[in-house]
Design a protein around this motif. Structure first.
Motif, PDB file in Angstrom:
ATOM      1  N   TYR A 243       2.098  12.094   1.244  1.00  0.00           N
ATOM      2  CA  TYR A 243       3.482  12.088   2.956  1.00  0.00           C
ATOM      3  C   TYR A 243       2.559  11.955   3.475  1.00  0.00           C
ATOM      4  O   TYR A 243       1.114  12.025   4.450  1.00  0.00           O
ATOM      5  CB  TYR A 243       4.124  13.700   3.050  1.00  0.00           C
ATOM      6  CG  TYR A 243       4.356  13.324   4.094  1.00  0.00           C
ATOM      7  CD1 TYR A 243       5.811  12.220   4.406  1.00  0.00           C
ATOM      8  CD2 TYR A 243       3.764  13.555   5.553  1.00  0.00           C
ATOM      9  CE1 TYR A 243       6.422  12.850   5.486  1.00  0.00           C
ATOM     10  CE2 TYR A 243       5.266  13.136   7.103  1.00  0.00           C
ATOM     11  CZ  TYR A 243       6.291  12.793   6.376  1.00  0.00           C
ATOM     12  OH  TYR A 243       6.658  11.792   8.052  1.00  0.00           O
ATOM     13  N   HIS A 244       2.978  10.412   4.396  1.00  0.00           N
ATOM     14  CA  HIS A 244       1.822   9.440   5.260  1.00  0.00           C
ATOM     15  C   HIS A 244       2.469   9.379   6.197  1.00  0.00           C
ATOM     16  O   HIS A 244       3.779   9.005   6.168  1.00  0.00           O
ATOM     17  CB  HIS A 244       1.393   8.305   4.424  1.00  0.00           C
ATOM     18  CG  HIS A 244       0.069   9.101   3.600  1.00  0.00           C
ATOM     19  ND1 HIS A 244      -1.085   9.168   3.402  1.00  0.00           N
ATOM     20  CD2 HIS A 244       0.664   8.736   2.408  1.00  0.00           C
ATOM     21  CE1 HIS A 244      -1.417   9.769   1.880  1.00  0.00           C
ATOM     22  NE2 HIS A 244      -0.409   9.671   1.705  1.00  0.00           N
ATOM     23  N   VAL A 245       2.102   9.436   7.210  1.00  0.00           N
ATOM     24  CA  VAL A 245       2.877   8.125   8.603  1.00  0.00           C
ATOM     25  C   VAL A 245       1.858   7.446   9.091  1.00  0.00           C
ATOM     26  O   VAL A 245       0.617   7.588   9.279  1.00  0.00           O
ATOM     27  CB  VAL A 245       2.948   9.570   9.645  1.00  0.00           C
ATOM     28  CG1 VAL A 245       3.602   8.862  10.802  1.00  0.00           C
ATOM     29  CG2 VAL A 245       3.819  10.300   9.260  1.00  0.00           C
TER      30      VAL A 245
ATOM     31  N   ALA B 284      -6.696   4.483   4.979  1.00  0.00           N
ATOM     32  CA  ALA B 284      -7.056   5.405   4.128  1.00  0.00           C
ATOM     33  C   ALA B 284      -5.907   5.160   2.618  1.00  0.00           C
ATOM     34  O   ALA B 284      -5.868   5.600   1.907  1.00  0.00           O
ATOM     35  CB  ALA B 284      -6.099   7.069   3.938  1.00  0.00           C
ATOM     36  N   ILE B 285      -4.843   4.564   2.828  1.00  0.00           N
ATOM     37  CA  ILE B 285      -4.030   4.267   2.069  1.00  0.00           C
ATOM     38  C   ILE B 285      -3.323   3.041   1.152  1.00  0.00           C
ATOM     39  O   ILE B 285      -2.883   2.058   0.609  1.00  0.00           O
ATOM     40  CB  ILE B 285      -2.194   4.876   2.267  1.00  0.00           C
ATOM     41  CG1 ILE B 285      -2.033   3.408   3.349  1.00  0.00           C
ATOM     42  CG2 ILE B 285      -2.229   6.005   2.803  1.00  0.00           C
ATOM     43  CD1 ILE B 285      -0.353   3.463   3.767  1.00  0.00           C
ATOM     44  N   GLY B 286      -5.047   2.701   2.161  1.00  0.00           N
ATOM     45  CA  GLY B 286      -5.091   0.920   1.037  1.00  0.00           C
ATOM     46  C   GLY B 286      -4.567   0.472   2.395  1.00  0.00           C
ATOM     47  O   GLY B 286      -4.605  -1.677   1.556  1.00  0.00           O
ATOM     48  N   TYR B 287      -4.610  -0.125   3.091  1.00  0.00           N
ATOM     49  CA  TYR B 287      -3.934  -1.040   3.686  1.00  0.00           C
ATOM     50  C   TYR B 287      -5.121  -1.404   4.340  1.00  0.00           C
ATOM     51  O   TYR B 287      -5.947  -0.940   5.268  1.00  0.00           O
ATOM     52  CB  TYR B 287      -3.225  -0.596   4.559  1.00  0.00           C
ATOM     53  CG  TYR B 287      -2.369  -1.142   5.763  1.00  0.00           C
ATOM     54  CD1 TYR B 287      -2.015  -2.958   5.965  1.00  0.00           C
ATOM     55  CD2 TYR B 287      -2.526  -1.343   7.657  1.00  0.00           C
ATOM     56  CE1 TYR B 287      -1.404  -3.788   6.230  1.00  0.00           C
ATOM     57  CE2 TYR B 287      -2.304  -1.775   8.252  1.00  0.00           C
ATOM     58  CZ  TYR B 287      -1.382  -3.050   8.215  1.00  0.00           C
ATOM     59  OH  TYR B 287      -1.254  -3.964   8.927  1.00  0.00           O
TER      60      TYR B 287
ATOM     61  N   TRP C 146      -3.219   1.563  18.598  1.00  0.00           N
ATOM     62  CA  TRP C 146      -2.857   2.374  17.615  1.00  0.00           C
ATOM     63  C   TRP C 146      -2.979   2.457  17.082  1.00  0.00           C
ATOM     64  O   TRP C 146      -3.871   1.354  16.379  1.00  0.00           O
ATOM     65  CB  TRP C 146      -1.010   2.066  17.183  1.00  0.00           C
ATOM     66  CG  TRP C 146      -0.488   1.369  18.452  1.00  0.00           C
ATOM     67  CD1 TRP C 146      -0.129   1.949  19.342  1.00  0.00           C
ATOM     68  CD2 TRP C 146       0.764   1.378  18.496  1.00  0.00           C
ATOM     69  NE1 TRP C 146       0.956   1.850  20.705  1.00  0.00           N
ATOM     70  CE2 TRP C 146       1.534   1.900  19.384  1.00  0.00           C
ATOM     71  CE3 TRP C 146       1.809  -0.062  17.345  1.00  0.00           C
ATOM     72  CZ2 TRP C 146       3.098   0.983  19.714  1.00  0.00           C
ATOM     73  CZ3 TRP C 146       2.871  -0.087  17.164  1.00  0.00           C
ATOM     74  CH2 TRP C 146       3.702   0.464  18.550  1.00  0.00           C
ATOM     75  N   SER C 147      -4.208   3.301  16.065  1.00  0.00           N
ATOM     76  CA  SER C 147      -4.860   3.673  15.047  1.00  0.00           C
ATOM     77  C   SER C 147      -3.835   3.252  13.296  1.00  0.00           C
ATOM     78  O   SER C 147      -3.325   2.536  13.025  1.00  0.00           O
ATOM     79  CB  SER C 147      -5.190   4.954  14.902  1.00  0.00           C
ATOM     80  OG  SER C 147      -6.046   5.587  13.308  1.00  0.00           O
ATOM     81  N   LEU C 148      -5.624   2.417  12.811  1.00  0.00           N
ATOM     82  CA  LEU C 148      -5.363   1.664  11.639  1.00  0.00           C
ATOM     83  C   LEU C 148      -6.485   3.351  11.238  1.00  0.00           C
ATOM     84  O   LEU C 148      -6.103   2.393   8.808  1.00  0.00           O
ATOM     85  CB  LEU C 148      -5.975   0.554  11.238  1.00  0.00           C
ATOM     86  CG  LEU C 148      -5.066  -0.537  12.443  1.00  0.00           C
ATOM     87  CD1 LEU C 148      -5.689  -1.608  12.118  1.00  0.00           C
ATOM     88  CD2 LEU C 148      -3.736  -0.296  11.747  1.00  0.00           C
TER      89      LEU C 148
ATOM     90  N   ALA D   5       0.512  -1.732  -0.102  1.00  0.00           N
ATOM     91  CA  ALA D   5      -0.026  -0.486  -0.218  1.00  0.00           C
ATOM     92  C   ALA D   5       0.787   1.176  -0.155  1.00  0.00           C
ATOM     93  O   ALA D   5       0.710   2.554  -0.662  1.00  0.00           O
ATOM     94  CB  ALA D   5      -1.038   0.014   1.358  1.00  0.00           C
ATOM     95  N   ALA D   6       2.092   1.214   0.547  1.00  0.00           N
ATOM     96  CA  ALA D   6       2.459   2.892   0.727  1.00  0.00           C
ATOM     97  C   ALA D   6       3.622   2.675  -0.468  1.00  0.00           C
ATOM     98  O   ALA D   6       4.274   3.620  -0.485  1.00  0.00           O
ATOM     99  CB  ALA D   6       3.998   2.077   2.298  1.00  0.00           C
ATOM    100  N   VAL D   7       4.195   2.078  -1.653  1.00  0.00           N
ATOM    101  CA  VAL D   7       5.038   1.773  -2.370  1.00  0.00           C
ATOM    102  C   VAL D   7       3.732   2.503  -3.573  1.00  0.00           C
ATOM    103  O   VAL D   7       4.281   2.994  -4.383  1.00  0.00           O
ATOM    104  CB  VAL D   7       5.336   0.204  -2.957  1.00  0.00           C
ATOM    105  CG1 VAL D   7       5.527   0.727  -4.188  1.00  0.00           C
ATOM    106  CG2 VAL D   7       6.583   0.076  -2.184  1.00  0.00           C
TER     107      VAL D   7
END
Length: 266
Positions: free
Chosen positions: A194-196, A215-218, A208-210, A187-189
């Motif tokens: 810009y995302h954290v 939002a990026i498809g994970y 911890w939040s998902l 998903a990150a690739v």
């Protein structure tokens, strides 16, 4: 598609290699330790602080997954050279080569001194627990700079505990399964901007939040709870009001990693 993976001989890199293999994809594996390439892989033995070597390693690359660096606490000079300067060299080499996507392995230790809450949100403000944690804060900041100034798509993964299975009761909350780690990297690739993002599985005990990950498809599929019975039988139910459960960084927040102790140990 060619993906350059730094730190490919490390724990996370070793777990990811078979899980990122795809028809039509080449994984270029880079590490200071020699790596034996398999089908669909290339190997480069190089130091991430070597600008000439990194420039060559970027040739023909479509995305970078930057895992290289010290994975635990070290004296400041070592962290500065490898984790901080090394990340700069990777990003600058990627920029010069026109690589559009970079994934940076950050860590929960970038925010380690934050106290436990019902759900630690995305983009939690930095409160590093170690020099190692400081290097992860710097990695996120460098990623932000290279996105804003040069338009590079950068995703920073605040990884929890990525192992084949959780090793202690705390990891029932912080575990990132190898399969979910691969889903997160995929998903990150592909993510623009810009995302954290928190690097954690869909654990029943997760705090911890998902949200940003999704939002990026994970979409995580694994839950550490399948290992809970065995871990609780061996260690007992964790006391969430006591260390290492009270702070994001867990045991990294303890005095054993104070700089004086590090100096004495070495």
């Amino acid at each position: 598609m060619r993906i350059l993976m730094t730190g490919a001989a490390g724990g996370v890199g070793t777990l990811l290699r078979p899980r990122l293999a795809r028809e039509g994809r080449v994984l270029r594996l880079l590490d200071v330790a020699p790596v034996e390439p398999g089908p669909g892989e290339e190997a480069v033995t190089a130091d991430i602080t070597d600008q000439d070597a990194m420039a060559k390693a970027m040739d023909g690359v479509d995305a970078v997954v930057h895992l290289g660096g010290h994975s635990v606490e070290r004296p400041w000079a070592e962290i500065l050279d490898v984790n901080i300067n090394g990340t700069y060299v990777v990003l600058e080499s990627a920029r010069r080569a026109g690589v559009p996507h970079v994934v940076l392995a950050s860590s929960n230790h970038a925010v380690g001194f934050h106290p436990r809450t019902d759900e630690a949100g995305d983009y939690l403000f930095p409160r590093p627990d170690t020099f190692y944690g400081v290097s992860k804060v710097t990695k996120e900041a460098l990623g932000s700079l290279y996105h804003d100034r040069y338009g590079m798509a950068v995703t920073c993964l605040r990884i929890g505990s990525c192992f084949e299975r959780p090793r202690d009761p705390r990891m029932l909350a912080t575990w990132l399964s190898p399969d979910d780690c691969a889903r997160l990297v995929e998903a990150a690739v592909a993510a623009d901007g810009y995302h954290v993002v928190w690097g954690v599985s869909a654990n029943t005990r997760r705090w911890w939040s998902l949200e940003e990950g999704r939002a990026i498809g994970y979409e995580p599929r694994d839950d550490a709870e399948v290992f809970a019975r065995d871990l609780i039988a061996r260690h007992g139910e964790p006391d969430l009001s006591a260390p290492p459960h009270t702070l994001v960084g867990g045991s990294f927040c303890g005095p054993e990693l104070d700089v004086d102790n590090l100096t004495r140990e070495r």
